[in-house]
Design a protein around this motif. Structure first.
Motif, PDB file in Angstrom:
ATOM      1  N   THR A  78       0.621 -18.416 -11.016  1.00  0.00           N
ATOM      2  CA  THR A  78       1.302 -19.077 -11.704  1.00  0.00           C
ATOM      3  C   THR A  78       0.108 -19.719 -12.891  1.00  0.00           C
ATOM      4  O   THR A  78       0.476 -19.920 -14.156  1.00  0.00           O
ATOM      5  N   ARG A  79      -1.026 -20.324 -12.477  1.00  0.00           N
ATOM      6  CA  ARG A  79      -1.931 -20.820 -13.445  1.00  0.00           C
ATOM      7  C   ARG A  79      -2.682 -19.751 -14.283  1.00  0.00           C
ATOM      8  O   ARG A  79      -2.473 -19.808 -15.595  1.00  0.00           O
ATOM      9  N   PHE A  80      -3.442 -18.865 -13.493  1.00  0.00           N
ATOM     10  CA  PHE A  80      -4.105 -18.059 -14.171  1.00  0.00           C
ATOM     11  C   PHE A  80      -3.465 -16.930 -14.833  1.00  0.00           C
ATOM     12  O   PHE A  80      -3.552 -16.563 -16.118  1.00  0.00           O
ATOM     13  N   ALA A  81      -2.466 -16.204 -14.281  1.00  0.00           N
ATOM     14  CA  ALA A  81      -1.626 -15.204 -14.839  1.00  0.00           C
ATOM     15  C   ALA A  81      -0.634 -15.587 -15.751  1.00  0.00           C
ATOM     16  O   ALA A  81       0.004 -14.931 -16.501  1.00  0.00           O
ATOM     17  N   PRO A 136      -1.959 -25.212 -17.154  1.00  0.00           N
ATOM     18  CA  PRO A 136      -0.506 -25.656 -17.463  1.00  0.00           C
ATOM     19  C   PRO A 136      -0.807 -26.924 -17.136  1.00  0.00           C
ATOM     20  O   PRO A 136      -0.087 -28.174 -17.773  1.00  0.00           O
ATOM     21  N   ARG A 137      -1.539 -27.589 -15.898  1.00  0.00           N
ATOM     22  CA  ARG A 137      -1.354 -28.899 -15.254  1.00  0.00           C
ATOM     23  C   ARG A 137      -2.433 -29.592 -15.759  1.00  0.00           C
ATOM     24  O   ARG A 137      -2.360 -30.907 -16.003  1.00  0.00           O
ATOM     25  N   ARG A 138      -3.647 -29.126 -16.052  1.00  0.00           N
ATOM     26  CA  ARG A 138      -4.795 -29.793 -16.436  1.00  0.00           C
ATOM     27  C   ARG A 138      -5.101 -30.141 -17.916  1.00  0.00           C
ATOM     28  O   ARG A 138      -5.684 -30.955 -18.422  1.00  0.00           O
ATOM     29  N   GLY A 139      -4.323 -29.021 -18.530  1.00  0.00           N
ATOM     30  CA  GLY A 139      -4.351 -28.930 -20.038  1.00  0.00           C
ATOM     31  C   GLY A 139      -5.583 -28.837 -20.369  1.00  0.00           C
ATOM     32  O   GLY A 139      -5.898 -29.152 -21.754  1.00  0.00           O
ATOM     33  N   THR A 140      -6.266 -28.095 -19.887  1.00  0.00           N
ATOM     34  CA  THR A 140      -7.692 -27.668 -20.499  1.00  0.00           C
ATOM     35  C   THR A 140      -7.739 -26.274 -20.200  1.00  0.00           C
ATOM     36  O   THR A 140      -7.285 -25.631 -19.257  1.00  0.00           O
ATOM     37  N   GLU A 141      -8.788 -25.807 -20.867  1.00  0.00           N
ATOM     38  CA  GLU A 141      -9.222 -24.208 -20.603  1.00  0.00           C
ATOM     39  C   GLU A 141     -10.004 -24.202 -19.236  1.00  0.00           C
ATOM     40  O   GLU A 141     -10.912 -25.103 -18.923  1.00  0.00           O
ATOM     41  N   MET A 142      -9.885 -23.032 -18.553  1.00  0.00           N
ATOM     42  CA  MET A 142     -10.661 -22.824 -17.290  1.00  0.00           C
ATOM     43  C   MET A 142     -10.851 -21.382 -17.035  1.00  0.00           C
ATOM     44  O   MET A 142      -9.934 -20.623 -17.711  1.00  0.00           O
ATOM     45  N   SER A 143     -12.087 -20.988 -16.548  1.00  0.00           N
ATOM     46  CA  SER A 143     -12.140 -19.684 -16.341  1.00  0.00           C
ATOM     47  C   SER A 143     -11.615 -19.042 -14.992  1.00  0.00           C
ATOM     48  O   SER A 143     -11.667 -19.693 -14.152  1.00  0.00           O
ATOM     49  N   LEU A 144     -11.491 -17.695 -14.854  1.00  0.00           N
ATOM     50  CA  LEU A 144     -11.137 -16.973 -13.618  1.00  0.00           C
ATOM     51  C   LEU A 144     -12.239 -17.292 -12.539  1.00  0.00           C
ATOM     52  O   LEU A 144     -11.993 -17.514 -11.442  1.00  0.00           O
ATOM     53  N   ARG A 145     -13.457 -17.320 -13.104  1.00  0.00           N
ATOM     54  CA  ARG A 145     -14.682 -17.671 -12.276  1.00  0.00           C
ATOM     55  C   ARG A 145     -14.374 -19.067 -11.470  1.00  0.00           C
ATOM     56  O   ARG A 145     -14.346 -19.109 -10.307  1.00  0.00           O
ATOM     57  N   TRP A 146     -13.852 -19.978 -12.342  1.00  0.00           N
ATOM     58  CA  TRP A 146     -13.621 -21.401 -11.565  1.00  0.00           C
ATOM     59  C   TRP A 146     -12.671 -21.348 -10.644  1.00  0.00           C
ATOM     60  O   TRP A 146     -12.710 -21.859  -9.531  1.00  0.00           O
ATOM     61  N   VAL A 147     -11.661 -20.646 -10.544  1.00  0.00           N
ATOM     62  CA  VAL A 147     -10.445 -20.396  -9.962  1.00  0.00           C
ATOM     63  C   VAL A 147     -10.956 -19.847  -8.779  1.00  0.00           C
ATOM     64  O   VAL A 147     -10.705 -20.304  -7.461  1.00  0.00           O
ATOM     65  N   TYR A 148     -11.826 -18.840  -8.557  1.00  0.00           N
ATOM     66  CA  TYR A 148     -12.278 -17.955  -7.450  1.00  0.00           C
ATOM     67  C   TYR A 148     -12.998 -19.067  -6.685  1.00  0.00           C
ATOM     68  O   TYR A 148     -13.142 -19.077  -5.637  1.00  0.00           O
TER      69      TYR A 148
END
Length: 175
Positions: A78-81, A136-148
């Motif tokens: 949902t968030r990353f993809a 979409p929830r935080r309204g900020t850019e994030m990296s896939l690394r952060w998700v992992y």
């Protein structure tokens, strides 16, 4: 015949490949955490998987499996993809519904978890850890690394819970 969760052999790749590149190590550690959760469920009946045996907590092994399926879906798909698969168990009115086991089916829920993990692997395949998306929830850019990294933390926390639950159910220990 009483259904029991299949036992699995965990692949301890991060321990045997300590000099692999960052992506390989990150994925191997995440897969080990995923397998550890399933390993903690192995050989237990549906009834045992649903036991809430660390009072006053409402946690159960089955609830943790359902929760991690939701978390995998939320962060990776949902968030990353940017997919819109919707919730597996939760609703907008009850964001903890995965822990409510009324009507749960352990065999189906473990299969759902495995399927969700595979779909999440596909959603991240070919994407660099440095790839950025707008959360979409935080309204900020994030990296896939952060998700992992967030997923590794989430699994580590809940696999600790799974350790205690499993020991209370049948005395089995190990990490």
């Amino acid at each position: 015949m009483v259904w029991t969760a299949p036992t699995i052999d965990r692949v301890l790749a991060p321990l045997s490949e300590p000099t692999a590149d960052e992506r390989a190590l990150t994925e191997a550690w995440l897969d080990l955490q995923r397998e550890t959760l399933l390993w903690k469920c192995g050989g237990l009946t549906e009834e045992q998987l649903g036991l809430r045996c660390v009072e006053p907590s409402n946690l159960s092994l089955l609830g943790l499996v359902r929760h991690m399926a939701e978390v995998e879906r939320d962060w990776f798909r949902t968030r990353f993809a940017g997919e819109t698969p919707g919730y597996l168990y939760c609703t907008d009115d009850d964001m903890t519904a995965e822990f409510d086991l009324d009507g749960a089916d352990a065999e189906r829920d473990l299969a759902t978890y495995r399927r969700e993990v595979e779909l999440c692997r596909r959603a991240t395949s070919g994407h660099a850890l440095d790839e950025v998306y707008l959360d979409p929830r935080r309204g900020t850019e994030m990296s896939l690394r952060w998700v992992y990294q967030a997923m590794l933390v989430e699994y580590a926390r809940h696999n600790g819970h799974a350790d205690m639950l499993r020991e209370r159910i049948d005395g089995a220990t190990g990490h």
